[in-house]
Structure formats: structure tokens, C-alpha cells
Design an enzyme around this catalytic site. Sequence first.
Site, PDB file in Angstrom:
ATOM      1  N   ARG A  49       0.821  -1.221   0.000  1.00  0.00           N
ATOM      2  CA  ARG A  49       0.000   0.000   0.000  1.00  0.00           C
ATOM      3  C   ARG A  49       0.854   1.271   0.000  1.00  0.00           C
ATOM      4  O   ARG A  49       0.428   2.304  -0.531  1.00  0.00           O
ATOM      5  CB  ARG A  49      -0.939  -0.010   1.216  1.00  0.00           C
ATOM      6  CG  ARG A  49      -2.009   1.104   1.208  1.00  0.00           C
ATOM      7  CD  ARG A  49      -2.990   0.914   2.352  1.00  0.00           C
ATOM      8  NE  ARG A  49      -4.119   1.836   2.283  1.00  0.00           N
ATOM      9  CZ  ARG A  49      -4.290   2.886   3.079  1.00  0.00           C
ATOM     10  NH1 ARG A  49      -3.380   3.163   4.020  1.00  0.00           N
ATOM     11  NH2 ARG A  49      -5.350   3.664   2.954  1.00  0.00           N
ATOM     12  N   ILE A  75      -7.214   7.677  -0.815  1.00  0.00           N
ATOM     13  CA  ILE A  75      -7.160   6.217  -0.850  1.00  0.00           C
ATOM     14  C   ILE A  75      -7.969   5.748   0.350  1.00  0.00           C
ATOM     15  O   ILE A  75      -7.818   6.271   1.459  1.00  0.00           O
ATOM     16  CB  ILE A  75      -5.696   5.712  -0.804  1.00  0.00           C
ATOM     17  CG1 ILE A  75      -5.642   4.173  -0.898  1.00  0.00           C
ATOM     18  CG2 ILE A  75      -4.962   6.210   0.419  1.00  0.00           C
ATOM     19  CD1 ILE A  75      -4.216   3.627  -1.000  1.00  0.00           C
ATOM     20  N   SER A  76      -8.855   4.798   0.146  1.00  0.00           N
ATOM     21  CA  SER A  76      -9.787   4.396   1.194  1.00  0.00           C
ATOM     22  C   SER A  76      -9.087   3.742   2.380  1.00  0.00           C
ATOM     23  O   SER A  76      -7.997   3.161   2.255  1.00  0.00           O
ATOM     24  CB  SER A  76     -10.836   3.419   0.635  1.00  0.00           C
ATOM     25  OG  SER A  76     -11.689   4.060  -0.275  1.00  0.00           O
ATOM     26  N   GLN A  77      -9.716   3.834   3.521  1.00  0.00           N
ATOM     27  CA  GLN A  77      -9.288   3.153   4.737  1.00  0.00           C
ATOM     28  C   GLN A  77      -9.138   1.656   4.452  1.00  0.00           C
ATOM     29  O   GLN A  77      -9.990   1.045   3.814  1.00  0.00           O
ATOM     30  CB  GLN A  77     -10.347   3.386   5.809  1.00  0.00           C
ATOM     31  CG  GLN A  77     -10.144   2.663   7.109  1.00  0.00           C
ATOM     32  CD  GLN A  77     -11.362   2.798   8.006  1.00  0.00           C
ATOM     33  OE1 GLN A  77     -12.369   3.384   7.611  1.00  0.00           O
ATOM     34  NE2 GLN A  77     -11.285   2.262   9.205  1.00  0.00           N
TER      35      GLN A  77
END
Length: 225
Positions: A49, A75-77
Site C-alpha cells: 500500500r 485512498i480508502s481506509q
Amino acid sequence: MKPMNEGHLAILRRHMVEVVAIHTDLASDEIGKATLDERVMEAMRKVPRHLFVPAPLAPYAYQDMPLPIGFDKTISQPFIVGLMTDLLSPQPHETVLEVGTGLGYQTAILAELSGRVWSIEIVEEFAGDAGVLLHHLGYTNIEIRDGDGSRGWREHAPFDKILVTAAAERPPPALLDQLKPGGRLVMPIGPEGMQRLTIIDKDEAGQTKARDLIPVRFSRLETIT
């Protein structure tokens, strides 16, 4: 202080997945399960990530929170990435449409689990950067283009699964049309401040049925008129 090396980052990535597992257990009453598919967890242990965020934010990449990536996008959790992927349940023989590539982290997770990923991103710069990075990481089952994701990608339809990483008041008709009978679409649905993560299943007769889960907060699905 010297920078973190790949060994440090791998430990943080494993820790991130452990935190996702805790978050899932705590939310089990709302999402209907206490654990996510181990295939999803293994993909999250594998995909780096920290490469999918701006370099200054790499040290924070494995915290369970969204991070800004530019153009007022995030960017999503990790928990949300894992949950949406689990709910979508992509399989090795399936073709997935992703609407909202961003910098490609969710795309990589989907590519680990499905046969083919077609991904659309409205921000041209994101589409280009994600394509270069995913190619560099060795993914050969991903195709990305820039454009209006609400219109789908008709040339490659129908799709077994569709994942939308932006919110709309209702699912775009073109996406429902391009979903195979027996397929599933997962996306946040609802107005600002009232979005719910929603699963839409299409039966073999082409009828759709929706069920919503937890409240979420996503940027709005951008369209081109």
C-alpha cells in the site's frame, strides 16, 4: 532517523491486516460476519500500500485510515477496502469492472483475486500513474482507461462483478445494465452525509435486489455530461 526498509514495511502491512481483522470483528453485528475471506486478507498482506500513496505519506500507509492522494481524492481506509472486496467476492475465473481507479491500490487487490480487472478513472493523471505502477509491479490482468465510469465499459461487458469506489444517489443505470445475471455490484449509495455501503445482486432473470450495510463517507461519483 534512517528511513524504513522493506522489512519494516512488511511488518507494518501485517499489522494493518490484523487491525482490519479487529475492526471487522467489532463491526460484525452491522456487516453480518466476524471475519473477512482469508483470500482478501492474504491479498492485503501482499500488496504494498505504501507505493500507492504520495511518497511523503508512505510512513502512514499502514495505518487504518484514508489518506489524501491529490485532486481532493483519498485512498480508502484499509478496513473499507477489505470489506468492499470481501462483499464483492471476486473469483479467479471472473471479470471485474472497477469504477474509480485512484492510484490503483484497490485495483491491485482485485487483480490478486479475479481473472481480469477493467478499471476506469475520471482523473487522467491518476489513470496514467496507476497504469505505470501496476505494470511495474507485474500485473498483467489489469486494463485502465480514463473516462466517465458511470457509463461503464460497454466493449468488455457484461461483468461478473462491479465495484464503485465513489458514491451516488442511485446506482448508474449503465452499470446495472452491464452486470451479468447472477452478478454483484458493490458501492456507496445515498446523499452527502447519508451514504450506506450497498450490495446489489442481479438474479438470473435480470432483476436486482439491494441491501445496505454500514454508513460510509466517499467522494461523489463524477460524471461527464
